[in-house]
Scaffold this active site. Structure first.
Site, PDB file in Angstrom:
ATOM      1  N   ARG A  63       0.799  -1.231   0.000  1.00 56.93           N
ATOM      2  CA  ARG A  63       0.000   0.000   0.000  1.00 56.93           C
ATOM      3  C   ARG A  63       0.837   1.290   0.000  1.00 56.93           C
ATOM      4  O   ARG A  63       0.277   2.384  -0.068  1.00 56.93           O
ATOM      5  CB  ARG A  63      -0.996   0.001   1.154  1.00 56.93           C
ATOM      6  CG  ARG A  63      -0.390   0.192   2.518  1.00 56.93           C
ATOM      7  CD  ARG A  63      -1.446   0.590   3.555  1.00 56.93           C
ATOM      8  NE  ARG A  63      -2.377  -0.477   3.844  1.00 56.93           N
ATOM      9  CZ  ARG A  63      -3.696  -0.308   3.888  1.00 56.93           C
ATOM     10  NH1 ARG A  63      -4.233   0.857   3.643  1.00 56.93           N
ATOM     11  NH2 ARG A  63      -4.482  -1.321   4.187  1.00 56.93           N
ATOM     12  N   GLU A 112     -18.560   3.604  16.596  1.00 60.62           N
ATOM     13  CA  GLU A 112     -17.476   4.593  16.733  1.00 60.62           C
ATOM     14  C   GLU A 112     -17.634   5.728  15.709  1.00 60.62           C
ATOM     15  O   GLU A 112     -17.629   6.903  16.077  1.00 60.62           O
ATOM     16  CB  GLU A 112     -16.102   3.911  16.556  1.00 60.62           C
ATOM     17  CG  GLU A 112     -15.731   3.005  17.738  1.00 60.62           C
ATOM     18  CD  GLU A 112     -14.315   2.423  17.655  1.00 60.62           C
ATOM     19  OE1 GLU A 112     -13.950   1.681  18.563  1.00 60.62           O
ATOM     20  OE2 GLU A 112     -13.573   2.715  16.688  1.00 60.62           O
ATOM     21  N   HIS A 131      -6.932   5.777  45.206  1.00 57.12           N
ATOM     22  CA  HIS A 131      -8.139   6.582  45.390  1.00 57.12           C
ATOM     23  C   HIS A 131      -7.842   8.042  45.104  1.00 57.12           C
ATOM     24  O   HIS A 131      -6.805   8.538  45.517  1.00 57.12           O
ATOM     25  CB  HIS A 131      -8.644   6.451  46.832  1.00 57.12           C
ATOM     26  CG  HIS A 131      -9.818   7.326  47.125  1.00 57.12           C
ATOM     27  ND1 HIS A 131     -11.089   7.023  46.684  1.00 57.12           N
ATOM     28  CD2 HIS A 131      -9.908   8.515  47.776  1.00 57.12           C
ATOM     29  CE1 HIS A 131     -11.912   7.979  47.072  1.00 57.12           C
ATOM     30  NE2 HIS A 131     -11.219   8.892  47.733  1.00 57.12           N
TER      31      HIS A 131
HETATM   32  P1  FAD Z   1      -3.960  -5.405   8.166  1.00 56.02           P
HETATM   33  O1  FAD Z   1      -3.795  -4.351   9.169  1.00 56.02           O
HETATM   34  O2  FAD Z   1      -5.143  -5.376   7.288  1.00 56.02           O
HETATM   35  O3  FAD Z   1      -2.631  -5.366   7.282  1.00 56.02           O
HETATM   36  C1  FAD Z   1      -2.447  -6.136   6.152  1.00 56.02           C
HETATM   37  C2  FAD Z   1      -1.519  -5.403   5.212  1.00 56.02           C
HETATM   38  O4  FAD Z   1      -1.123  -6.306   4.186  1.00 56.02           O
HETATM   39  C3  FAD Z   1      -2.161  -4.219   4.506  1.00 56.02           C
HETATM   40  O5  FAD Z   1      -1.376  -3.066   4.711  1.00 56.02           O
HETATM   41  C4  FAD Z   1      -2.187  -4.611   3.040  1.00 56.02           C
HETATM   42  O6  FAD Z   1      -1.910  -3.512   2.164  1.00 56.02           O
HETATM   43  C5  FAD Z   1      -1.044  -5.617   2.969  1.00 56.02           C
HETATM   44  N1  FAD Z   1      -1.190  -6.606   1.906  1.00 56.02           N
HETATM   45  C6  FAD Z   1      -2.283  -7.349   1.601  1.00 56.02           C
HETATM   46  N2  FAD Z   1      -2.000  -8.211   0.594  1.00 56.02           N
HETATM   47  C7  FAD Z   1      -0.709  -7.990   0.274  1.00 56.02           C
HETATM   48  C8  FAD Z   1       0.159  -8.568  -0.693  1.00 56.02           C
HETATM   49  N3  FAD Z   1      -0.224  -9.552  -1.506  1.00 56.02           N
HETATM   50  N4  FAD Z   1       1.430  -8.095  -0.772  1.00 56.02           N
HETATM   51  C9  FAD Z   1       1.845  -7.098   0.039  1.00 56.02           C
HETATM   52  N5  FAD Z   1       1.077  -6.523   0.971  1.00 56.02           N
HETATM   53  C10 FAD Z   1      -0.177  -6.964   1.094  1.00 56.02           C
HETATM   54  N6  FAD Z   1      -8.586  -3.072  15.877  1.00 56.02           N
HETATM   55  C11 FAD Z   1      -8.265  -2.814  17.144  1.00 56.02           C
HETATM   56  O7  FAD Z   1      -7.681  -3.673  17.805  1.00 56.02           O
HETATM   57  N7  FAD Z   1      -8.571  -1.616  17.733  1.00 56.02           N
HETATM   58  C12 FAD Z   1      -9.205  -0.640  17.054  1.00 56.02           C
HETATM   59  O8  FAD Z   1      -9.452   0.425  17.608  1.00 56.02           O
HETATM   60  C13 FAD Z   1      -9.571  -0.883  15.717  1.00 56.02           C
HETATM   61  N8  FAD Z   1     -10.195   0.066  15.014  1.00 56.02           N
HETATM   62  C14 FAD Z   1     -10.505  -0.182  13.709  1.00 56.02           C
HETATM   63  C15 FAD Z   1     -11.181   0.807  13.009  1.00 56.02           C
HETATM   64  C16 FAD Z   1     -11.511   0.607  11.685  1.00 56.02           C
HETATM   65  C17 FAD Z   1     -12.228   1.695  10.932  1.00 56.02           C
HETATM   66  C18 FAD Z   1     -11.148  -0.615  11.045  1.00 56.02           C
HETATM   67  C19 FAD Z   1     -11.462  -0.836   9.593  1.00 56.02           C
HETATM   68  C20 FAD Z   1     -10.494  -1.605  11.742  1.00 56.02           C
HETATM   69  C21 FAD Z   1     -10.173  -1.403  13.084  1.00 56.02           C
HETATM   70  N9  FAD Z   1      -9.531  -2.376  13.846  1.00 56.02           N
HETATM   71  C22 FAD Z   1      -9.226  -2.131  15.144  1.00 56.02           C
HETATM   72  C23 FAD Z   1      -9.162  -3.686  13.275  1.00 56.02           C
HETATM   73  C24 FAD Z   1      -7.673  -3.707  12.897  1.00 56.02           C
HETATM   74  O9  FAD Z   1      -7.412  -2.668  11.998  1.00 56.02           O
HETATM   75  C25 FAD Z   1      -7.291  -5.046  12.302  1.00 56.02           C
HETATM   76  O10 FAD Z   1      -7.691  -6.092  13.148  1.00 56.02           O
HETATM   77  C26 FAD Z   1      -5.790  -5.144  12.105  1.00 56.02           C
HETATM   78  O11 FAD Z   1      -5.338  -4.101  11.274  1.00 56.02           O
HETATM   79  C27 FAD Z   1      -5.404  -6.494  11.511  1.00 56.02           C
HETATM   80  O12 FAD Z   1      -4.026  -6.556  11.332  1.00 56.02           O
HETATM   81  P2  FAD Z   1      -3.363  -7.444  10.185  1.00 56.02           P
HETATM   82  O13 FAD Z   1      -1.901  -7.191  10.280  1.00 56.02           O
HETATM   83  O14 FAD Z   1      -3.860  -8.827  10.264  1.00 56.02           O
HETATM   84  O15 FAD Z   1      -3.924  -6.876   8.812  1.00 56.02           O
HETATM   85  P1  NAI Z   2     -18.846  -5.852  13.363  1.00 53.32           P
HETATM   86  O1  NAI Z   2     -18.786  -7.289  13.103  1.00 53.32           O
HETATM   87  O2  NAI Z   2     -18.286  -5.308  14.598  1.00 53.32           O
HETATM   88  O3  NAI Z   2     -20.361  -5.370  13.319  1.00 53.32           O
HETATM   89  C1  NAI Z   2     -21.169  -5.546  12.205  1.00 53.32           C
HETATM   90  C2  NAI Z   2     -22.618  -5.357  12.601  1.00 53.32           C
HETATM   91  O4  NAI Z   2     -23.388  -5.320  11.416  1.00 53.32           O
HETATM   92  C3  NAI Z   2     -23.164  -6.497  13.458  1.00 53.32           C
HETATM   93  O5  NAI Z   2     -23.866  -5.961  14.544  1.00 53.32           O
HETATM   94  C4  NAI Z   2     -24.071  -7.253  12.498  1.00 53.32           C
HETATM   95  O6  NAI Z   2     -25.152  -7.873  13.131  1.00 53.32           O
HETATM   96  C5  NAI Z   2     -24.534  -6.142  11.584  1.00 53.32           C
HETATM   97  N1  NAI Z   2     -24.944  -6.572  10.255  1.00 53.32           N
HETATM   98  C6  NAI Z   2     -24.425  -7.565   9.496  1.00 53.32           C
HETATM   99  N2  NAI Z   2     -25.053  -7.619   8.320  1.00 53.32           N
HETATM  100  C7  NAI Z   2     -25.988  -6.639   8.324  1.00 53.32           C
HETATM  101  C8  NAI Z   2     -26.947  -6.181   7.376  1.00 53.32           C
HETATM  102  N3  NAI Z   2     -27.083  -6.742   6.182  1.00 53.32           N
HETATM  103  N4  NAI Z   2     -27.726  -5.142   7.717  1.00 53.32           N
HETATM  104  C9  NAI Z   2     -27.612  -4.545   8.928  1.00 53.32           C
HETATM  105  N5  NAI Z   2     -26.716  -4.940   9.852  1.00 53.32           N
HETATM  106  C10 NAI Z   2     -25.909  -5.967   9.557  1.00 53.32           C
HETATM  107  O7  NAI Z   2     -18.211  -5.182  12.050  1.00 53.32           O
HETATM  108  P2  NAI Z   2     -17.676  -3.697  11.749  1.00 53.32           P
HETATM  109  O8  NAI Z   2     -18.285  -2.719  12.671  1.00 53.32           O
HETATM  110  O9  NAI Z   2     -17.828  -3.510  10.294  1.00 53.32           O
HETATM  111  O10 NAI Z   2     -16.154  -3.814  12.087  1.00 53.32           O
HETATM  112  C11 NAI Z   2     -15.343  -4.812  11.485  1.00 53.32           C
HETATM  113  C12 NAI Z   2     -14.329  -5.307  12.445  1.00 53.32           C
HETATM  114  O11 NAI Z   2     -13.290  -4.358  12.607  1.00 53.32           O
HETATM  115  C13 NAI Z   2     -14.859  -5.532  13.863  1.00 53.32           C
HETATM  116  O12 NAI Z   2     -15.489  -6.776  14.007  1.00 53.32           O
HETATM  117  C14 NAI Z   2     -13.608  -5.472  14.654  1.00 53.32           C
HETATM  118  O13 NAI Z   2     -12.970  -6.714  14.579  1.00 53.32           O
HETATM  119  C15 NAI Z   2     -12.791  -4.425  13.909  1.00 53.32           C
HETATM  120  N6  NAI Z   2     -12.901  -3.121  14.573  1.00 53.32           N
HETATM  121  C16 NAI Z   2     -12.504  -2.993  15.857  1.00 53.32           C
HETATM  122  C17 NAI Z   2     -12.602  -1.817  16.521  1.00 53.32           C
HETATM  123  C18 NAI Z   2     -12.161  -1.742  17.929  1.00 53.32           C
HETATM  124  O14 NAI Z   2     -11.486  -2.652  18.391  1.00 53.32           O
HETATM  125  N7  NAI Z   2     -12.498  -0.696  18.656  1.00 53.32           N
HETATM  126  C19 NAI Z   2     -13.127  -0.615  15.884  1.00 53.32           C
HETATM  127  C20 NAI Z   2     -13.544  -0.844  14.515  1.00 53.32           C
HETATM  128  C21 NAI Z   2     -13.411  -2.053  13.912  1.00 53.32           C
END
Ligand code: FAD
Ligand code: NAI
Length: 471
Positions: free
Chosen positions: A38, A191, A449
């Site tokens: 990326r 969020e 506390h």
């Molecule tokens: P990723 O972070 O998805 O990293 C995978 C990387 O591999 C990417 O950079 C991609 O470009 C690269 N890649 C893919 N295929 C290839 C390839 N063939 N060659 C080279 N590079 C490649 N989790 C939390 O614990 N706390 C949070 O607050 C939280 N907030 C989130 C908020 C949002 C909006 C989202 C979408 C997710 C959030 N998550 C959160 C979830 C968290 O981002 C993921 O669980 C975590 O990033 C997973 O880590 P990973 O290393 O498995 O994969």
């Molecule tokens: P999620 O799995 O947390 O929630 C998805 C929600 O959508 C569920 O409540 C489900 O019942 C509902 N849903 C599924 N299909 C639907 C439909 N057709 N219509 C209406 N509702 C439907 O998934 P989300 O919020 O997209 O996040 C993805 C993942 O990213 C999370 O599961 C989490 O692992 C990670 N994440 C973690 C965060 C954190 O740790 N604070 C913050 C953001 C993401």
């Protein structure tokens, strides 16, 4: 092909799973390369996930505090407003600084950062397609797949990242919509829904199930939903969206009761699709090598993170387990320890979950219902932040602590905290569960506390002895 010397390990993916694994490998003396396509390290989490969302949550929380609560603290603000472009810039600056920081960490730990998209050619070879059109082959004794996840699309509601957005588009909006519909009351929906609600959008969350965040303890999530409603979020539960289209700059949605019934419609300026994420393994060459995936497209691994091709390992969001950054990191460290001949292990039962709304909701271990479903006889202890002196002093009393323990042994099964800072407070519970502690162990541990953490101690007193001190 340009070719390089054989590495002990090539990691594909530079997210929290992959880059942490690569650093650990360097620290253990392995020769290692990390391939990332990326153009920036840190993966989903740092670029379009955890970090940018927390930046926006913080700015919007401070604005909402100033708007709604400062007067009660005796603070005068005059006319309050915000500069959304500047809010976005603060977020972008935080992200850019952190991604650069990871590049520095890779260098420090002698990890080769290879820019490009990796593909398995065999169990010991990776071909990397660089952004400049070049192709490089990397040879490795071991390969670690850490390619993460992508947004699950919703049929009939095509994402254009401007009007109908995924979390990525929602993090990069140019202005605050007047009306927003969020599909999915999970982590992302609550969020990001909170961010825009605090900044003035009218936010409606449409959820298929009858409950928000299905993994949360039932009692906690009910109380949580009431608090979010009090803040202004609207919920349409038990409802599915069957169609979404952009007409004249507005998003028109067609809804149906999840259990069937008459269709309804809803309009908004921006619609966020947040119904979950799915593993991302496109173009990785798994099929050609016969690497097995399960019905949910997750790469199958054994308890040593090994796929059915013995030199290929997988971690993070592409394998089963919670899709969380800290879980991916733990996977990465354990997998690399195993590759280095040591004894890595991750206990998924003690991975904390944290929803970074206000109040935050943080939990670890079993919910009361999960414990009962396992046939355990349980007891619970609760404590409200209305009775916590620090929460009262700062005027932020929404929330409670709930502890689930085994009735006969007092052993902790689950701890659930809803309050400001719950995400920081949960780790004493994680440690307690890791050590197999009882509720009495927490109840007899001295807590400073006045702190919010005293509510955890009080809930432990309620669990172990049936009586907290301050309630
Ligand atoms: P990723 O972070 O998805 O990293 C995978 C990387 O591999 C990417 O950079 C991609 O470009 C690269 N890649 C893919 N295929 C290839 C390839 N063939 N060659 C080279 N590079 C490649 N989790 C939390 O614990 N706390 C949070 O607050 C939280 N907030 C989130 C908020 C949002 C909006 C989202 C979408 C997710 C959030 N998550 C959160 C979830 C968290 O981002 C993921 O669980 C975590 O990033 C997973 O880590 P990973 O290393 O498995 O994969
Ligand atoms: P999620 O799995 O947390 O929630 C998805 C929600 O959508 C569920 O409540 C489900 O019942 C509902 N849903 C599924 N299909 C639907 C439909 N057709 N219509 C209406 N509702 C439907 O998934 P989300 O919020 O997209 O996040 C993805 C993942 O990213 C999370 O599961 C989490 O692992 C990670 N994440 C973690 C965060 C954190 O740790 N604070 C913050 C953001 C993401």
């Amino acid at each position: 092909y340009a070719s390089a010397a054989e590495k002990d390990l090539v990691v594909i993916g530079g997210g929290p799973g992959g880059y942490v694994a690569a650093i650990k490998a360097g620290q253990l003396g392995l020769s290692v390369a990390c391939v990332e396509g990326r153009g920036a390290l840190g993966g989903t989490c740092l670029n379009v996930g955890c970090i940018p969302s927390k930046a926006l949550l913080n700015s919007s929380h401070m604005y909402a505090e100033a708007k709604n609560h400062f007067a009660a603290y005796g603070i005068k603000t005059g006319e309050l407003s915000y500069d959304f472009a500047a809010i976005q810039k603060q977020k972008d600056t935080a992200v850019a600084g952190l991604t650069k920081g990871i590049e520095g960490l890779l260098k420090k730990n002698k990890v080769d950062y290879v820019k490009g998209w990796g593909k398995l050619v065999s169990g010991t070879e990776v071909e990397v397609a660089g952004a400049d059109g070049s192709t490089t082959r990397l040879k490795a004794k071991n390969i670690l797949l850490a390619t993460g996840s992508e947004v699950t699309p919703l049929p009939g509601v095509p994402i254009d990242e401007e009007k109908i957005v995924s979390s990525t588009g929602a993090l990069a909006l140019k202005s605050v919509p007047k009306e927003m519909v969020v599909i999915g009351a999970g982590y992302i929906g609550l969020e990001m829904g909170s961010v825009y609600q605090r900044l003035g959008a009218k936010v409606t969350v449409v959820e298929f199930l009858d409950n928000i965040v299905p993994s949360m303890d039932a009692e906690m999530r009910k109380a949580f939903q009431r608090i979010l409603e009090k803040q202004g979020l609207k919920f349409k539960m038990g409802t599915k969206v069957t169609k979404g289209e952009v007409v004249g700059g507005r998003v028109k949605l067609t809804l149906e009761p999840a259990k069937g019934g008459a269709a309804d419609s809803l309009e908004c300026d921006v619609c966020l699709v947040a119904i979950g994420r799915r593993p991302f393994t496109k173009g990785l060459g798994l099929e050609a090598l016969g690497i097995k995936k399960d019905a949910r497209e997750r790469v199958e691994v054994d308890s040593h993170f090994r796929t059915n091709v013995p030199s290929v390992y997988a971690i993070g969001d592409i394998i089963p387990g919670p899709m969380l950054a800290h879980k991916a990191e733990e996977d990465g460290v354990a997998a690399v320890e195993i590759i280095a001949g040591k004894h890595g292990h991750v206990n998924y039962a003690t991975v904390p979950s944290i929803c970074y709304t206000h109040p935050e909701v943080a939990y670890v271990g079993l919910t009361e219902d999960e414990a009962k479903a396992k046939g355990l006889e349980v007891k619970t202890g609760k404590f409200s932040f209305m009775a916590n002196s620090r929460a009262r002093a700062v005027g932020d009393t929404d929330g409670m602590v709930k502890i689930v323990a085994e009735k006969s042994t007092d052993k902790l099964l689950g701890v659930h905290i809803m309050s400001a800072n719950a995400g920081e407070m949960i780790h004493e519970a994680v440690l307690a569960l890791e050590y197999g502690a009882t509720a009495e162990d927490i109840a007899r541990t001295c807590h400073g506390h006045p702190t919010l953490s005293e509510a955890v101690k009080e809930a432990a007193l309620a669990t172990a002895f049936g009586k907290p001190i301050h309630m």
